[in-house]
Write an enzyme that holds these catalytic residues in place. Sequence first.
Site, short mmCIF file in Angstrom:
data_model
loop_
_atom_site.label_atom_id
_atom_site.label_comp_id
_atom_site.label_asym_id
_atom_site.label_seq_id
_atom_site.Cartn_x
_atom_site.Cartn_y
_atom_site.Cartn_z
CG ASP A 383 -2.37 -0.35 0.75
OD1 ASP A 383 -2.40 -0.71 -0.34
OD2 ASP A 383 -3.37 -0.15 1.94
CG ASP A 436 -8.08 -0.55 2.14
OD1 ASP A 436 -7.03 -1.01 1.92
OD2 ASP A 436 -8.76 0.11 1.41
#
Length: 534
Positions: A383, A436
């Site tokens: 990320d 997520d």
Amino acid sequence: MKMIKQGLGPVLFLFFLFVEYGLCGDIVHDDDIAPKQPGCENKFVLVKVQTWVNNVKADEYVGVSARFGTPMESKEKDANKSRLVLAKPYDSCTSLSEKLTGDAALVHRGNCTFTTKAKIAQEAGAVAVLVVNDREELYKMVCASNETTLDIRIPAVMLPNTAGTTLKQNLERGAAVGVVIYSPDRPLVDIAEVFLWLMAVSTILCASFWSAWSAREVANEHYKSLKDDLDSFVVEESSGDKGVVDINTTSAILFVVIASCFLVLIYKCMSEWFLELLVVIFCIGGVEGLQTCLVALLSRWFTRVGRLYICIPFFGAVSALTLAVLPFCITFAVVWAVYRRISFAWIGQDILGITLIITVLQIVRLPNVKVSTVLLSCAFLYDIFWVFVSPKLFSESVMIVVARGDRSGEDGIPMLLKIPRLYDPWGGYSIIGFGDILLPGLLIAFALRYDWAAKKSLQGGYFLWSMIGYGFGLFITYVALNLMDGNGQPALLYIVPCTLGTVLSLGFWRDELSNLWSKGEPQMACPHVPKVGS
């Protein structure tokens, strides 16, 4: 379980296509190194330009303010309506041939600095300057490094090319164009972010309890068979649950590598036709997820139908309940795909996405904290790299561009959950990528299965605290998002420390980390069957 195993391919393929969420406008150009000095230190804000053509209210355009100039009113009713005039010369790099007393000047980008254009328009009496960009993106107008203190007392706004071209065409054909320039404030907390937070947390809760309940049912079935026939012990133990895929350390690392490759592929191939392909893939996974969830729910009420199987060539024995709900699931996905551009299509996308996430969390499992640490640590770095580091290699954030759906003609790719920002004057959506929810959800589902197998209380286990950690980490993500003026944030940067860090800290403090790290879920003792060899 038959349909779960048959649909495992497309579901796991969708698992690799997760993206990070981010909220960002079409504002380009990194200005971190741009000089800031007196008169050139404003914050960049989005600006609304409401237009009138021949006294008839027309289109409203969105622009971005400059580093210099005066701030704008936050409410349309407090802003003054001005006549828009085409600057002569159009680039506004030399003195204008006409006075613009009380008028707003429309100028084109190029041939001189932005501050030069604003100074010349101001000297001609203009009350505002609208700079038309040569592209659709909104470029941040900054000051040159050799400029000293500036005294620009009019607002300056950058407009996208299409907006500026339309205004110019109206002026050239002799129409009277009026403009009102204002910059409405965003609410501190939008209700969409609250609902999205609840949606993500609720999805993980449902998936975790379903995963733990399924594990308990499988264990109970094994215990029942062991009680009835001790000779079946070896057969049952070796067969395992074929509807479940356990991730190992190698596959955890490979997952992040493959996900990176898919992300670059989507970034490089992002176009309208490629998005259509992603929509088809998403619909396949959504149909599988929706039918799996519906069958699981309906089988609790229609037990006799749930036990009825029909033999179909190639697919083998398929539940009659599955065949009953499959046409509805396919129709639902097709209708969403056809009408996905309408205002309320996000509801269908979220339903398909949530059921897909729940199904993946039911199928894919983490065996222990060691694999969890490898997977989430790699995702943590993934990320950060694709949001913050990738601009140095690709001149823009790959993750944000993909999530935003740039160059695709759409609002974004379908592999995310979204809710419209109802009370935001700028509209748009609050979005969160599948990854997520999926990646932290794998750890949280493992924590609940461990707590049930180890017969731990809610407070004495790991599920409650990891769930709180996820909710807190997602909350911190939204706080960071608002503090960064809507610039995209890597959610796992905040979620992974709050979830994985919580489990590791509790395991170390309770002196259970070694069992969690290597053994994972403890084996439930069967009271009906003596131990082999006793």
